[in-house]
Structures are given as C-alpha cells and as structure tokens.
Design an enzyme around this catalytic site. Structure first.
Site, short mmCIF file in Angstrom:
data_model
loop_
_atom_site.label_atom_id
_atom_site.label_comp_id
_atom_site.label_asym_id
_atom_site.label_seq_id
_atom_site.Cartn_x
_atom_site.Cartn_y
_atom_site.Cartn_z
N TYR A 197 1.13 -1.42 -0.07
CA TYR A 197 0.50 -0.07 0.31
C TYR A 197 1.11 1.46 0.04
O TYR A 197 1.76 1.44 0.91
CB TYR A 197 -1.22 -0.32 1.43
CG TYR A 197 -1.46 -1.17 1.45
CD1 TYR A 197 -2.81 -1.41 0.59
CD2 TYR A 197 -1.73 -1.85 2.37
CE1 TYR A 197 -3.90 -2.07 0.38
CE2 TYR A 197 -3.02 -2.89 2.49
CZ TYR A 197 -3.74 -2.99 1.38
OH TYR A 197 -4.96 -3.98 1.68
N PHE A 255 -2.21 -6.85 1.73
CA PHE A 255 -3.29 -6.89 2.32
C PHE A 255 -3.45 -6.32 3.64
O PHE A 255 -4.35 -6.31 4.31
CB PHE A 255 -4.58 -7.92 1.84
CG PHE A 255 -4.18 -8.41 0.15
CD1 PHE A 255 -5.03 -7.75 -0.07
CD2 PHE A 255 -3.67 -9.81 0.06
CE1 PHE A 255 -4.66 -8.12 -1.99
CE2 PHE A 255 -3.65 -10.16 -2.02
CZ PHE A 255 -3.87 -9.21 -2.28
N HIS A 300 -7.93 -10.28 -8.83
CA HIS A 300 -7.66 -9.56 -7.68
C HIS A 300 -8.98 -8.90 -6.98
O HIS A 300 -10.03 -8.87 -7.87
CB HIS A 300 -7.03 -8.56 -8.47
CG HIS A 300 -5.92 -7.76 -7.23
ND1 HIS A 300 -6.49 -6.90 -6.57
CD2 HIS A 300 -4.61 -8.07 -7.24
CE1 HIS A 300 -6.04 -6.69 -5.23
NE2 HIS A 300 -4.61 -7.25 -5.79
#
Length: 224
Positions: free
Chosen positions: A66, A77, A186
């Site tokens: 991220y 994640f 995804h």
C-alpha cells in the site's frame, strides 16, 4: 532493513550474495534516505519474519505495498491497527463472510493469519509514497521469485492463492504436484466482481489442508 534471522535466512543466503541483490540494497537505501518509502524499513521483511518456511501452509501473493500513509507494514493486504481497511481488504472480508461466515472486523491487521502459517508476500516489497508500482523492476521480483521457488520445493502440501494477473504470472514457478494452486481475479473493486466474489478460496484451502492432515486456518480476524 533488519536481516532475516529465521530459517528463511538459510534458504535465501545465496540471493543475498548475488550482484542484483547488492544493487537492490544500494538502491533501496538511497530511496529511504531521499524519499518517503513504505513500509518502514524495519517492516520490509515482515512476511518472512512472521512466517518461517517450516510453518507455511498458505501463500497469498500481492503485488506491491500500500502506498498511503501508515498503511503498509510488510504483509500483503494487511494494514496496521487503527488504519481503515483498504478497498481490496474490504472485499476479502466480504468473501470470507460469504464463504465461511466470518464477521467483518473493525480492523485490517492480519498478523493472526501470518502466525498460523499464511505467508502474505508481495512480489515487490517497497514503494514510494503515493506512487504504486514505483519500485517495480529494481530487483525485488527476482528476490521474491526465489522465495516462491523455495516454497514450491517444500515436500508437503501448501496452498497458493493467486489473485489477479501479476500473481497468476508466478504460476510458472510452481511445479510441485503436492501443492494446491487457486486462481481468481484480484479483490480490487475494479475486478472483484469478475470472479473473486464466490471463489471460496478460504474454504477450499481449509478443505485441502484438512484432507492432508494439516490443521486448517482460523480465518476470523477479531475486533480490536
């Protein structure tokens, strides 16, 4: 960038001595000194620190960390406590709710999975702030490919969850018939409706593990 100290260190020691890795290390050090880079340097190898080779039961492959403030901490994640769950993780929780009835927690901190043997590995381990894919093709892919090959060579059943094209491109590294390869789009809002929702990867993984005498994963992330 603290060194890897568990069994991964032995498996990857040849990589650390290769010219590409020395160049990668120099590049990354310069980036941290001159730009805002995520995750914090101490967290880069958390996927390895949290889940030793001997403990790996499931591999979830992400792309790169991220790129927002305070989100990435080295597990694909996952976000730190107190940080709002990003859209892809929200969709992962939705699928878990549909698949296994897990309630949707108030946080996105997935270390519980890592400690049970779910390796949450990004194919690229660092990123410039607000610039997705900015550290692509500087050497990380070669390093994480080596890690994937190590896992493929383990003489026991492991589940590989390949979500999206970049992760599915790694299927060519997987040759061991003992493993289970699960593929889906995804979980991003751009693609989740094309087949991530309804893929039932979490129950399929547990059924496979149990069928091979391996304790299944407790996928429920609890509220904090």
């Amino acid at each position: 960038m603290p060194p890897i100290t568990n069994d991964w260190a032995d498996y990857l020691k040849e990589e650390f001595g290769k010219p590409y890795y020395r160049e990668l290390y120099k590049t990354i050090m310069k980036e941290y000194q001159t730009k805002q880079i995520f995750p914090p340097a101490d967290d880069i190898f958390n996927a390895f620190h949290f889940t030793p080779v001997e403990k790996v039961k499931v591999v979830i492959l992400g792309q790169d960390p991220y790129h927002g403030e305070g989100q990435a901490h080295g597990l694909s994640f996952s976000v730190k406590p107190g940080v709002e769950a990003p859209p892809s993780l929200v969709n992962i929780y939705k699928e878990l709710n549909e698949d296994l009835g897990c309630y949707i927690p108030n946080n996105g901190y997935l270390t519980k999975w890592a400690k049970q043997g779910v390796m949450m590995l990004n194919t690229v381990l660092t990123v410039q702030a607000h610039r997705p894919n900015s550290h692509r093709n500087i050497g990380w892919e070669q390093f994480t490919d080596a890690a994937i090959r190590v896992l493929d060579q383990q003489d026991r059943p492991i589940v590989f969850m390949l979500w999206g094209r970049p992760a599915q491109n790694k299927k060519s590294l997987l040759h061991n018939p003992k493993h289970l390869i699960l593929e889906a789009p995804h979980p991003s809002p751009l693609s989740a409706y094309r087949g991530f929702f309804g893929c039932r990867h979490f129950s399929k993984a547990n059924e496979f593990l149990e069928a091979h005498g391996v304790e299944p994963i407790d996928w429920q992330i609890e509220n904090i």
